[in-house]
Design a protein around this motif. Structure first.
Motif, PDB file in Angstrom:
ATOM      1  N   ALA A 301     -36.208 -82.805  78.755  1.00 53.18           N
ATOM      2  CA  ALA A 301     -36.580 -84.170  79.110  1.00 53.18           C
ATOM      3  C   ALA A 301     -37.973 -84.176  79.713  1.00 53.18           C
ATOM      4  O   ALA A 301     -38.439 -83.170  80.253  1.00 53.18           O
ATOM      5  CB  ALA A 301     -35.571 -84.757  80.100  1.00 53.18           C
ATOM      6  N   LEU A 302     -38.638 -85.324  79.633  1.00 53.24           N
ATOM      7  CA  LEU A 302     -39.999 -85.463  80.152  1.00 53.24           C
ATOM      8  C   LEU A 302     -40.129 -86.784  80.886  1.00 53.24           C
ATOM      9  O   LEU A 302     -39.588 -87.804  80.444  1.00 53.24           O
ATOM     10  CB  LEU A 302     -41.027 -85.416  79.016  1.00 53.24           C
ATOM     11  CG  LEU A 302     -42.484 -85.697  79.418  1.00 53.24           C
ATOM     12  CD1 LEU A 302     -43.065 -84.515  80.172  1.00 53.24           C
ATOM     13  CD2 LEU A 302     -43.335 -86.019  78.198  1.00 53.24           C
ATOM     14  N   VAL A 303     -40.868 -86.757  81.995  1.00 53.19           N
ATOM     15  CA  VAL A 303     -41.224 -87.978  82.728  1.00 53.19           C
ATOM     16  C   VAL A 303     -42.725 -87.973  82.963  1.00 53.19           C
ATOM     17  O   VAL A 303     -43.266 -87.020  83.527  1.00 53.19           O
ATOM     18  CB  VAL A 303     -40.477 -88.079  84.079  1.00 53.19           C
ATOM     19  CG1 VAL A 303     -40.996 -89.277  84.878  1.00 53.19           C
ATOM     20  CG2 VAL A 303     -38.984 -88.209  83.858  1.00 53.19           C
ATOM     21  N   VAL A 304     -43.383 -89.023  82.499  1.00 50.53           N
ATOM     22  CA  VAL A 304     -44.790 -89.275  82.818  1.00 50.53           C
ATOM     23  C   VAL A 304     -44.780 -90.456  83.767  1.00 50.53           C
ATOM     24  O   VAL A 304     -44.523 -91.593  83.357  1.00 50.53           O
ATOM     25  CB  VAL A 304     -45.621 -89.575  81.559  1.00 50.53           C
ATOM     26  CG1 VAL A 304     -47.070 -89.851  81.932  1.00 50.53           C
ATOM     27  CG2 VAL A 304     -45.532 -88.418  80.573  1.00 50.53           C
ATOM     28  N   GLY A 305     -45.008 -90.190  85.058  1.00 52.65           N
ATOM     29  CA  GLY A 305     -44.837 -91.220  86.068  1.00 52.65           C
ATOM     30  C   GLY A 305     -46.107 -91.550  86.809  1.00 52.65           C
ATOM     31  O   GLY A 305     -47.057 -90.766  86.849  1.00 52.65           O
ATOM     32  N   GLY A 306     -46.118 -92.712  87.431  1.00 53.74           N
ATOM     33  CA  GLY A 306     -47.257 -93.123  88.235  1.00 53.74           C
ATOM     34  C   GLY A 306     -47.167 -94.595  88.560  1.00 53.74           C
ATOM     35  O   GLY A 306     -46.324 -95.332  88.032  1.00 53.74           O
TER      36      GLY A 306
END
Length: 670
Positions: A301-306
């Motif tokens: 799984a991947l999370v690109v957060g901000g």
């Protein structure tokens, strides 16, 4: 004769009985045409220790150098006599098959050399650190109960992470969100299922906050933090802990994107628009792109957060490769502060000078209101220093040093006889008798005002209120919930207990006017990061941004809708043919070197060559020492572009031609 002289005769060496040939990647700077492993014979005495992935010592060009053993083979394609492996410093297989595959994928994506990438993947060895490293993680923690239900599809995304599915999300954090806690909940959810998590943040302050949150959920031994400021021995010890499976959760700054995480189940990059995520060494990989490759290969799984969103993250969503995890508009409006920009009609009716003033009356009103409510006020200033740029007071030409032509600035402070005079930012020479070479004027004016001068001016305007600065000299981590003015440069904003009562975002025009492809995106990211530290509007939180309200980035801040602006930015980049809509390579070098590269490069069919353009000021003959060439192709031919430039560099290196610097998808296009 040798025995008579007291010398020991050389011993006969025999090769290993099985797989006697070792393919070795030498760890030395090499020309591009030698970007390949070399074959060596494995002596029988090193047979047991010479395992794939271990460090070795070999003779290369007459010198004893380090290297990594990639594989053992029965035969070699080399027709000549092979040299021997000299030593195996450690039988630890530090370059695992997964890390080697990652290094090859990164080198292929960026057109770099495998040895350069491996140098980023595996840290230098410190023998002492290998003796006491945990090899078994503790029992899996219980699955935490988090607050992801505030986001649409947040709870289902957490379930997918726990079940080990390849869920990919672009997370839009709510203003005021305790993002370290949310990321720690993701990591703990992954660890509870017996898999590993890798979380990468921009700087050491973010890392400290994330480590505290992870340690609270997982315990101090349940997480390992990797950072550049660690001593080499401690950093290598922690890296080995991750390699040997002594922990399930690894966090760190950009170098941690290559950290070994067994059974990777989740990768996270926070604030991917920060320049610190781009590695400053060849081949200049970016954290987000490396993690995308890792999760694709591992099925993780991947999370690109901000708080903000980049055009690259918007492309992941638009392509369907990732999905949004965002809150409903009602939830966003309830958490966001009230944002006001200059230039609105009602403001100009009350204060005609609001558009031109650096700090208009409404900003003073917002600051006084927050201070009256016993809350600190954040003042974001784009430039550090006192007065970092000066110009002639009459003709407005930039003021430069007579000695080296560097820019003049006011350093601030006094030298015993009064204020310190202007000085060169390059050579440091003082300029007490400035005279403009164009008009002869002796007057100077400020082109930009830094955080030091801003703090001084605010101290006079708000008498009796403490003024603290947070910037390059001293970065504050947090401030108490009491009246104070906090003047900070972008990225150095401290967290306020209970949130700031107001934030004043100064010099917005300066940020937006920078001649860069990503100027608007970068400015909006800085604004969102600062505004997210302010209390909600229902608690009196206000944000004043010094930029025209009709501009799209300002509208995105007012509406608190970074996804909308990222979509506009992506569409504009696609129309203009710039990253991430297309892959672009920037080639820097002398005009002759660039011309020779184009002569031998077999560029893809969709390649479009732009330039070259000079990187510096031309001399009297109109020539420059270095130029920049841009080559852009369709996204589907990005790997082909990288390969063609790598092969062309190899041909030039074999001819001992002048070196060039090649960067794929550079952050700065100009």
């Amino acid at each position: 004769m040798a025995a008579a002289r007291g010398r020991t005769p050389p011993q006969e060496r025999t090769s290993a009985q099985r797989l006697p040939v070792a393919r070795v990647l030498v760890d030395v700077p090499l020309p591009v045409h030698l970007d390949r492993p070399f074959d060596y014979l494995v002596p029988d005495r090193l047979d047991a220790d010479a395992v794939p992935g271990c460090r070795v010592r070999v003779r290369f060009r007459g010198k004893l150098v380090d290297g990594f053993l990639l594989e053992r083979r029965e035969t070699s394609d080399f027709a000549g006599a092979l040299s021997w492996l000299e030593r195996v410093p450690s039988a630890e297989p530090v370059l695992t098959p997964d890390l080697l595959a990652l290094a090859r994928a990164v080198a292929a994506r960026y057109g770099g050399m495998l040895a350069d990438v491996v140098r980023l993947v595996v840290p230098p060895r410190v023998a002492k650190a290998e003796k006491s490293v945990a090899t078994e993680p503790g029992p899996p923690p219980p699955r935490p109960v988090g607050e992801w239900s505030r986001y649409r599809h947040g709870a289902s995304f957490l379930d997918a992470v726990h079940e080990g599915r390849s869920a990919r999300a672009v997370w839009q954090a709510l203003p005021g969100e305790d993002w370290p806690r949310r990321l720690a909940e993701l990591a703990a959810t992954t660890a509870a299922a017996g898999r590993g998590a890798l979380l990468v943040v921009p700087d050491h302050r973010d890392l400290r906050r994330l480590h505290d949150a992870c340690a609270d959920l997982l315990g101090a031994d349940g997480v390992v933090a990797l950072a550049g400021e660690l001593a080499p021995g401690e950093r290598y010890r922690r890296w080995l802990t991750a390699l040997r499976g002594g922990t399930r959760v690894v966090i760190g700054t950009r170098a941690a994107m290559f950290a070994p995480v067994p059974a990777l189940g989740l990768a996270v990059v926070w604030d991917d628009g920060d320049d610190l995520h781009s590695y400053p060494q060849t081949p200049f990989p970016h954290t987000r792109d490396v993690l995308v490759q890792r999760v694709h290969a591992a099925g993780a799984a991947l999370v690109v957060g901000g708080f903000a969103r980049t055009a690259e993250a918007a492309l992941l969503v638009e392509s369907g490769w990732a999905h949004e995890v965002v809150a409903d508009r009602e939830v966003v409006r309830g958490a966001a502060p009230r944002v006001t920009a200059i230039g609105e009609d009602w403001q100009l009716a009350r204060d005609e000078a609001a558009r031109a003033a650096r700090l208009p009356s409404m900003a003073f009103e917002a600051a006084r209101g927050a201070l009256g409510a016993d809350a600190p006020v954040l003042v974001q200033v784009p430039r550090r220093g006192y007065v970092p740029a000066l110009a002639c007071g009459d003709c407005r030409e930039q003021a430069r040093c007579r000695r080296c032509a560097g820019p003049l600035a006011l350093p601030g402070g006094t030298d015993g006889d009064g204020p310190r005079p202007a000085a060169c930012r390059w050579c440091g020479a003082a300029e007490a008798a400035f005279r403009c070479p164009s008009c002869g004027s002796r007057r100077l004016r400020a082109v930009a005002v830094g955080h030091g001068r801003t703090a001084e001016e605010l101290g006079r305007a708000f008498s009796g209120v403490p003024v603290r600065t947070s910037g390059a000299g001293e970065v504050l981590s947090s401030v108490p919930a009491r009246p104070a003015l906090i003047v900070a440069t972008p990225g150095a904003e401290p967290v306020a207990e209970g949130g700031y009562g107001a934030a004043l975002l100064l010099d917005g025009r300066t940020l937006l006017a920078r001649p860069e492809l990503r100027a608007a995106e970068a400015a909006l990211r800085l604004w969102f990061t600062a505004a997210a530290l302010v209390r909600p509007a229902r608690e009196g939180g206000r944000v004043i941004v010094m930029a025209d309200s009709e501009l799209q980035p300002v509208q995105a801040l007012i509406r608190w809708d970074p996804g909308w602006f990222a979509g506009l930015e992506l569409a504009e980049r696609a129309e203009l043919g710039f990253p991430p809509a297309r892959r672009v390579a920037a080639v820097d070098g002398t005009p002759e070197a660039i011309e020779s590269l184009l002569d031998v490069a077999d560029l893809p069919a969709s390649a479009e060559v732009l330039g070259p353009v000079p990187l510096g000021e031309p001399d009297e003959d109109g020539a420059t020492e270095r130029e920049r060439l841009l080559v852009r192709v369709d996204r589907g031919e990005g790997r082909a572009l990288a390969r063609s430039l790598h092969d062309a560099q190899a041909v030039r290196a074999a001819r001992k031609a002048a070196e060039l610097q090649v960067r794929l998808d550079p952050l700065e296009m100009l």
